[in-house]
Design a protein around this motif. Sequence first.
Motif, PDB file in Angstrom:
ATOM      1  N   MET A   1     -17.033   8.493   1.567  1.00 25.42           N
ATOM      2  CA  MET A   1     -16.560   8.796   2.911  1.00 25.42           C
ATOM      3  C   MET A   1     -16.873   7.617   3.823  1.00 25.42           C
ATOM      4  N   PHE A   2     -15.995   7.401   4.839  1.00 31.79           N
ATOM      5  CA  PHE A   2     -16.105   6.241   5.711  1.00 31.79           C
ATOM      6  C   PHE A   2     -15.928   6.686   7.163  1.00 31.79           C
ATOM      7  N   THR A   3     -16.022   5.707   8.090  1.00 31.21           N
ATOM      8  CA  THR A   3     -15.873   6.015   9.510  1.00 31.21           C
ATOM      9  C   THR A   3     -14.665   5.329  10.141  1.00 31.21           C
ATOM     10  N   GLY A   4     -14.032   4.404   9.424  1.00 26.78           N
ATOM     11  CA  GLY A   4     -12.923   3.660  10.008  1.00 26.78           C
ATOM     12  C   GLY A   4     -13.367   2.522  10.896  1.00 26.78           C
ATOM     13  N   ILE A   5     -14.653   2.154  10.825  1.00 21.22           N
ATOM     14  CA  ILE A   5     -15.167   1.003  11.572  1.00 21.22           C
ATOM     15  C   ILE A   5     -15.306  -0.163  10.586  1.00 21.22           C
ATOM     16  N   VAL A   6     -14.449  -1.142  10.708  1.00 16.39           N
ATOM     17  CA  VAL A   6     -14.421  -2.270   9.771  1.00 16.39           C
ATOM     18  C   VAL A   6     -15.685  -3.104   9.941  1.00 16.39           C
ATOM     19  N   GLN A  83      -4.898 -13.425   1.133  1.00 19.19           N
ATOM     20  CA  GLN A  83      -4.707 -12.405   2.166  1.00 19.19           C
ATOM     21  C   GLN A  83      -6.044 -11.881   2.657  1.00 19.19           C
ATOM     22  N   ARG A  84      -6.163 -11.618   3.964  1.00 22.89           N
ATOM     23  CA  ARG A  84      -7.365 -11.017   4.515  1.00 22.89           C
ATOM     24  C   ARG A  84      -7.236  -9.501   4.441  1.00 22.89           C
ATOM     25  N   ILE A  85      -8.380  -8.827   4.338  1.00 22.53           N
ATOM     26  CA  ILE A  85      -8.360  -7.385   4.128  1.00 22.53           C
ATOM     27  C   ILE A  85      -9.554  -6.735   4.819  1.00 22.53           C
ATOM     28  N   ASN A  86      -9.310  -5.590   5.469  1.00 25.76           N
ATOM     29  CA  ASN A  86     -10.368  -4.850   6.147  1.00 25.76           C
ATOM     30  C   ASN A  86     -11.267  -4.167   5.119  1.00 25.76           C
ATOM     31  N   LEU A  87     -12.590  -4.329   5.293  1.00 26.15           N
ATOM     32  CA  LEU A  87     -13.558  -3.737   4.370  1.00 26.15           C
ATOM     33  C   LEU A  87     -14.544  -2.860   5.127  1.00 26.15           C
ATOM     34  N   GLU A  88     -14.956  -1.783   4.472  1.00 26.30           N
ATOM     35  CA  GLU A  88     -16.023  -0.929   5.000  1.00 26.30           C
ATOM     36  C   GLU A  88     -16.777  -0.303   3.835  1.00 26.30           C
ATOM     37  N   ARG A  89     -18.078  -0.428   3.870  1.00 30.02           N
ATOM     38  CA  ARG A  89     -18.894   0.241   2.861  1.00 30.02           C
ATOM     39  C   ARG A  89     -18.996   1.725   3.186  1.00 30.02           C
ATOM     40  N   SER A  90     -19.320   2.534   2.181  1.00 26.38           N
ATOM     41  CA  SER A  90     -19.344   3.982   2.366  1.00 26.38           C
ATOM     42  C   SER A  90     -20.446   4.393   3.342  1.00 26.38           C
ATOM     43  N   LEU A  91     -20.209   5.514   4.000  1.00 27.03           N
ATOM     44  CA  LEU A  91     -21.113   6.051   5.006  1.00 27.03           C
ATOM     45  C   LEU A  91     -22.416   6.511   4.362  1.00 27.03           C
ATOM     46  N   THR A  92     -23.531   6.208   5.008  1.00 23.68           N
ATOM     47  CA  THR A  92     -24.829   6.689   4.546  1.00 23.68           C
ATOM     48  C   THR A  92     -25.336   7.775   5.489  1.00 23.68           C
ATOM     49  N   MET A  93     -26.137   8.683   4.954  1.00 22.90           N
ATOM     50  CA  MET A  93     -26.684   9.764   5.769  1.00 22.90           C
ATOM     51  C   MET A  93     -27.516   9.188   6.913  1.00 22.90           C
ATOM     52  N   GLY A  94     -27.281   9.687   8.129  1.00 19.74           N
ATOM     53  CA  GLY A  94     -28.013   9.222   9.285  1.00 19.74           C
ATOM     54  C   GLY A  94     -27.394   8.031   9.987  1.00 19.74           C
ATOM     55  N   ALA A  95     -26.307   7.463   9.398  1.00 21.86           N
ATOM     56  CA  ALA A  95     -25.655   6.322  10.036  1.00 21.86           C
ATOM     57  C   ALA A  95     -24.846   6.772  11.243  1.00 21.86           C
ATOM     58  N   LEU A  97     -21.802   7.458  13.477  1.00 23.28           N
ATOM     59  CA  LEU A  97     -20.401   7.750  13.200  1.00 23.28           C
ATOM     60  C   LEU A  97     -19.579   7.242  14.384  1.00 23.28           C
ATOM     61  N   GLY A  98     -19.195   5.960  14.317  1.00 20.87           N
ATOM     62  CA  GLY A  98     -18.526   5.342  15.450  1.00 20.87           C
ATOM     63  C   GLY A  98     -17.048   5.633  15.533  1.00 20.87           C
ATOM     64  N   GLY A  99     -16.411   5.984  14.412  1.00 22.28           N
ATOM     65  CA  GLY A  99     -14.985   6.276  14.419  1.00 22.28           C
ATOM     66  C   GLY A  99     -14.741   7.750  14.212  1.00 22.28           C
ATOM     67  N   HIS A 100     -14.144   8.091  13.062  1.00 24.81           N
ATOM     68  CA  HIS A 100     -14.006   9.491  12.661  1.00 24.81           C
ATOM     69  C   HIS A 100     -14.154   9.540  11.150  1.00 24.81           C
ATOM     70  N   LEU A 101     -14.291  10.715  10.588  1.00 24.38           N
ATOM     71  CA  LEU A 101     -14.493  10.822   9.147  1.00 24.38           C
ATOM     72  C   LEU A 101     -13.222  10.452   8.400  1.00 24.38           C
ATOM     73  N   VAL A 102     -13.344   9.449   7.553  1.00 21.34           N
ATOM     74  CA  VAL A 102     -12.211   8.903   6.798  1.00 21.34           C
ATOM     75  C   VAL A 102     -12.547   8.982   5.314  1.00 21.34           C
ATOM     76  N   SER A 148     -10.165   3.060  12.225  1.00 18.14           N
ATOM     77  CA  SER A 148     -10.085   4.301  12.995  1.00 18.14           C
ATOM     78  C   SER A 148      -9.482   4.016  14.358  1.00 18.14           C
ATOM     79  N   LEU A 149      -8.349   4.681  14.666  1.00 12.64           N
ATOM     80  CA  LEU A 149      -7.647   4.435  15.920  1.00 12.64           C
ATOM     81  C   LEU A 149      -7.235   5.752  16.553  1.00 12.64           C
TER      82      LEU A 149
END
Length: 203
Positions: A1-6, A83-95, A97-102, A148-149
Amino acid sequence: MFTGIVTDLGEILSSDDIPAGKRTRIRTAYDTDTFDIGASISCGGVCHTVTAKRNGPDGNWFEIESAAETLALTNVKDWKAGQRINLERSLTMGAELGGHLVLGHVDGLARVTERQDHPDSVLFRFEAPPEAAPFIAKKGSVALDGTSLTVNDVDGLLFSVFLIPHTLEVTTWSARQVGDMINLEVDMMARYAGRLAEFSRSG
């Protein structure tokens, strides 16, 4: 699970066809010693499993493999070296949540139909695939290429978002133009609400 914050703007080093689909090597600023083989990373909004990795003096990298279904539903099939690409590591407990659940489970491809550059923002308008459009609401959330937008407005299959300069600087969005195909994931809460409504009608 992610937050959509690159959190990293990676670079594709290679993207090769394999019997199962496609293998991609991505240069990253992440310290690859801090995650294991099998870890999940959002790559352009698509959840992928790390299959190989290395820290090196010429740059750190990790590899992922994309199955046929991923290639059919996303823009991964069009990835190319350089090509450039947006990356995000998976959400950790207690992190935070700046965007939304992705989830990193792409619903389809949205096409950029308009780009308006303003001094303090850029407006992008998209055409959503018909099966995803009902789940996109004004002021709701979407994940586009893993970002996340907030939806600005909706009109049938069309919807728009505004991007601030910071987002343009730290993601691939500065290079996006009319005609580009974007990985779209609708808000999972909207997806579940739609399923509940469908079940209620059928029941």
